[in-house]
Write a protein that holds these residues in place. Structure first.
Motif, PDB file in Angstrom:
ATOM      1  N   ARG A 189      -4.380   5.202  -6.711  1.00 53.27           N
ATOM      2  CA  ARG A 189      -5.391   6.101  -7.267  1.00 53.27           C
ATOM      3  C   ARG A 189      -5.683   7.267  -6.325  1.00 53.27           C
ATOM      4  NH1 ARG A 189      -9.293   1.405  -9.790  1.00 53.27           N
ATOM      5  NH2 ARG A 189      -8.373   1.408 -11.896  1.00 53.27           N
ATOM      6  N   GLU A 190      -5.726   6.980  -5.047  1.00 54.10           N
ATOM      7  CA  GLU A 190      -5.993   8.047  -4.072  1.00 54.10           C
ATOM      8  C   GLU A 190      -4.880   9.089  -4.107  1.00 54.10           C
ATOM      9  OE1 GLU A 190      -6.691   8.634   0.746  1.00 54.10           O
ATOM     10  OE2 GLU A 190      -6.726   6.628  -0.139  1.00 54.10           O
ATOM     11  N   ALA A 191      -3.625   8.628  -4.122  1.00 55.55           N
ATOM     12  CA  ALA A 191      -2.493   9.552  -4.172  1.00 55.55           C
ATOM     13  C   ALA A 191      -2.450  10.293  -5.497  1.00 55.55           C
ATOM     14  CB  ALA A 191      -1.188   8.787  -3.959  1.00 55.55           C
TER      15      ALA A 191
ATOM     16  N   GLY B 206       1.451   6.325  -7.161  1.00 56.91           N
ATOM     17  CA  GLY B 206       0.416   7.278  -7.545  1.00 56.91           C
ATOM     18  C   GLY B 206       0.957   8.701  -7.615  1.00 56.91           C
TER      19      GLY B 206
ATOM     20  N   ARG C  52       0.835  -1.202   0.000  1.00 52.12           N
ATOM     21  CA  ARG C  52       0.000   0.000   0.000  1.00 52.12           C
ATOM     22  C   ARG C  52       0.878   1.264   0.000  1.00 52.12           C
ATOM     23  NH1 ARG C  52      -5.289  -0.264   0.711  1.00 52.12           N
ATOM     24  NH2 ARG C  52      -5.306   1.876   1.518  1.00 52.12           N
TER      25      ARG C  52
ATOM     26  N   THR D  37       1.109   4.222  -2.910  1.00 46.12           N
ATOM     27  CA  THR D  37       1.005   5.669  -2.691  1.00 46.12           C
ATOM     28  C   THR D  37       2.108   6.417  -3.421  1.00 46.12           C
ATOM     29  OG1 THR D  37      -0.086   5.389  -0.539  1.00 46.12           O
ATOM     30  CG2 THR D  37       1.047   7.489  -0.945  1.00 46.12           C
TER      31      THR D  37
ATOM     32  N   GLU E 100      -5.658   0.851  -5.113  1.00 45.06           N
ATOM     33  CA  GLU E 100      -6.476   1.813  -4.368  1.00 45.06           C
ATOM     34  C   GLU E 100      -5.640   2.963  -3.801  1.00 45.06           C
ATOM     35  OE1 GLU E 100      -9.227   2.050  -0.340  1.00 45.06           O
ATOM     36  OE2 GLU E 100      -8.810   0.090  -1.235  1.00 45.06           O
ATOM     37  N   PRO E 101      -4.539   2.677  -3.084  1.00 49.44           N
ATOM     38  CA  PRO E 101      -3.722   3.796  -2.588  1.00 49.44           C
ATOM     39  C   PRO E 101      -3.060   4.583  -3.720  1.00 49.44           C
ATOM     40  CG  PRO E 101      -2.679   1.685  -2.085  1.00 49.44           C
ATOM     41  CD  PRO E 101      -4.055   1.376  -2.552  1.00 49.44           C
TER      42      PRO E 101
ATOM     43  N   ARG F 259      -5.037  11.105  -7.471  1.00 53.89           N
ATOM     44  CA  ARG F 259      -6.076  12.147  -7.492  1.00 53.89           C
ATOM     45  C   ARG F 259      -5.701  13.326  -6.601  1.00 53.89           C
ATOM     46  NH1 ARG F 259      -9.616   7.520  -7.521  1.00 53.89           N
ATOM     47  NH2 ARG F 259      -9.633   7.577  -5.236  1.00 53.89           N
ATOM     48  N   THR F 260      -5.109  13.030  -5.462  1.00 51.51           N
ATOM     49  CA  THR F 260      -4.734  14.087  -4.524  1.00 51.51           C
ATOM     50  C   THR F 260      -3.632  14.977  -5.093  1.00 51.51           C
ATOM     51  OG1 THR F 260      -5.316  12.688  -2.633  1.00 51.51           O
ATOM     52  CG2 THR F 260      -3.851  14.555  -2.206  1.00 51.51           C
TER      53      THR F 260
END
Length: 401
Positions: free
Chosen positions: A354-356, A321, A314, A318, A351-352, A358-359
Motif C-alpha cells: 500500500r505504501e508503494a 504495490g 516486505r 513493495t 503494508e509495504p 500510494r507513492t
C-alpha cells in the motif's frame, strides 16, 4: 422448456445474478418494465425453476415480511474446474453461489500429455457431480479455469507457462472427457476470480462497477471489471500484467526480457527468494513441491518471526504495490484487489504494498480504498468459473431449461 429465448427473461436473470434479491417493483423498474410486463416474465422463470420468491424480514424492522425474487436455489447447479500443474480443483454451486461440494486431486503432471491431465480433471468433476446428482439437480454448465493466455472465444489455451502448453484446444478436450452433456466455457484464473470478487463485493454492499483483481497463484494476471462487466480486450488476452517492466536492469524473466513484475512479485519468485533468505535454513528445507507447499512454508517461517523471510515478503510487497500502481494508472479502477496466495501473505506484504502503491500513483485518490486484500480463498477461480457458466446462460449462449 427450450426454444427462442425471451430477451426480457435474460435481462431479468442477469439483474438477479448481479443484484438480487429484489422486489417485483424494483426488478421491473431496473429493467424499465411495467408491472403488467414484469409478471409474465417472472412467472415463466418461476415455472422453469430458475427464479423463486423468498420471504425476508420487514425492511426497517416494521410491518409485514417483504416478498423478494431471487434465483431458485433448489433445482439446478453450476460447476467450476481449475486445472493446474499440481492439482485440479472442482466445485459445484447453486445458482445463488452456495457451495454444494468441493473436490481436490493432486496430479502427477506431464506437459507432453494434456489428455492425462484432462482425465484427472474430468474424474474430479465427475466425483463432485455424482454426489450433487443425488439431490436431483440438473447441471447447467461448467467453467474451466487455467493460468495463462486463454482465447475464451475458441476455447483454446494460447500459452500456459505453468503447464508448458501452447495452442491446446482445452474446452473441446474437457467437453469430450466430460461426455459432452453440458456447455463448457474456458477462461483464465484471474478473469474468473474477478467475477467471484465482484459478486462478493456486491453482497457486502461495496461498489463493484470497476475493479482489478490481481491473482497470486502462479504468474501475475489481472482480472478486469469495467462498466460492471468483465473486460477481456480486443483478442481476449487482456490482463497479463506480470510482464509489465518494473526494473529494467533486473532479473531475467521466462518471457525473455528483464525486470518483469513476475520476477519480483509472482508466487514462484516470492517463494524462491523467501526460502533462500530464510534465517532458519533447516526449517526452510528442500525445494517445495509446488506453489501451495511453498506458501505454506513461507507462512510458517514468517509466523515464527524469521527475519529473512519477513524482509523478503516486505520487499515483494513493495514491488507488487509498484506494479499495481502501473495497472491503476492505465485502467483507473475503483479498487485493486490482491487475491489468491497474496491474501495468505497479506500480514507481511500488504503494508509495504500500500505504501508503494500510494507513492507511485500520479494522482493519489482519497475517496476510496485503493488497494485491498480479497476475502475469498484460493477457490475464487473455481467459484468464478461456475458463476461464469451461469452468466453465459443468462446472456443467451444456450437455451434456458
Amino acid at each position: 422448456m427450450t426454444g427462442e429465448i425471451d430477451p426480457g427473461a435474460l435481462a431479468m436473470l442477469r439483474r438477479l445474478i448481479g443484484h438480487g434479491p429484489l422486489t417485483r417493483p424494483e426488478l421491473g423498474t431496473a429493467l424499465g418494465l411495467s408491472r403488467a410486463s414484469t409478471s409474465p416474465i417472472v412467472n415463466d422463470l418461476v415455472r422453469r425453476g430458475l427464479v423463486a420468491e423468498v420471504s425476508t424480514a420487514p425492511r426497517g424492522g416494521r410491518g409485514r415480511p417483504v416478498a423478494l425474487l431471487d434465483l431458485d436455489d433448489e433445482n439446478f447447479a453450476v460447476a467450476g474446474l481449475e486445472i493446474g500443474s499440481e492439482r485440479v480443483l472442482a466445485g459445484v454451486y447453486t445458482l445463488r453461489g452456495r457451495l454444494l461440494l468441493r473436490n481436490e486431486r493432486t496430479v502427477e503432471f506431464d506437459a507432453a500429455n494434456p489428455r492425462g491431465l484432462l482425465r484427472h480433471a474430468a474424474a474430479a468433476l465427475h466425483e463432485a457431480l455424482d454426489t450433487v446428482g443425488q439431490e436431483g439437480r440438473r447441471l447447467l454448465g461448467v467453467g474451466v479455469s487455467v493460468g495463462g493466455l486463454v482465447d475464451a472465444t475458441s476455447g483454446t489455451i494460447k500459452y500456459a507457462p505453468i503447464l508448458g502448453w501452447r495452442d491446446v484446444a482445452l474446452r473441446a478436450g474437457v467437453a469430450e472427457a466430460f461426455g459432452g452433456g453440458v456447455p463448457v466455457l474456458l477462461d483464465n484464473d484471474a478473469n474468473f476470480a474477478a467475477l467471484a470478487e465482484q459478486r462478493q463485493r456486491r453482497r457486502d454492499g461495496l461498489a463493484a462497477t470497476s475493479l482489478v483483481y490481481l491473482s497470486g497463484t502462479y504468474g501475475i494476471s489481472a482480472g478486469i471489471i469495467t462498466g460492471e462487466r468483465l473486460w477481456r480486450g480486443e483478442r481476449g488476452l487482456a490482463g497479463e500484467v506480470g510482464h509489465l517492466i518494473v526494473d529494467p536492469d533486473g532479473r531475467a524473466c521466462v518471457c525473455g526480457r528483464r525486470g518483469c513484475l513476475d520476477t519480483r512479485a509472482s508466487m514462484s519468485a516470492i517463494i524462491a527468494v523467501g526460502l533462500e533468505r530464510a534465517t532458519a535454513k533447516r526449517r526452510a528445507g528442500v525445494e517445495p513441491d509446488g506453489v501451495a507447499e511453498g506458501v505454506d512454508r513461507l507462512v510458517a517461517l514468517a509466523q515464527a518471526g524469521d527475519d529473512g523471510v519477513v524482509d523478503a515478503l516486505r520487499e515483494a510487497g513493495t514491488w507488487l504495490g509498484r506494479g499495481a500502481a502501473l495497472v491503476a494508472a492505465i485502467l483507473d479502477p475503483r479498487v485493486v484487489v490482491l487475491g489468491g496466495h497474496y491474501a495468505r501473505l497479506a500480514p507481511w506484504m500488504t503494508e509495504p504494498a500500500r505504501e508503494a502503491f500510494r507513492t507511485a500513483l500520479l494522482m493519489p485518490a482519497s475517496d476510496y480504498d485503493e488497494l485491498e486484500v480479497s476475502g475469498l480463498d484460493a477457490w475464487a477461480p473455481v467459484e468464478g468459473a461456475a458463476l461464469a457458466a451461469l452468466i453465459s446462460m443468462a446472456e443467451g449462449v444456450q437455451a434456458l431449461p
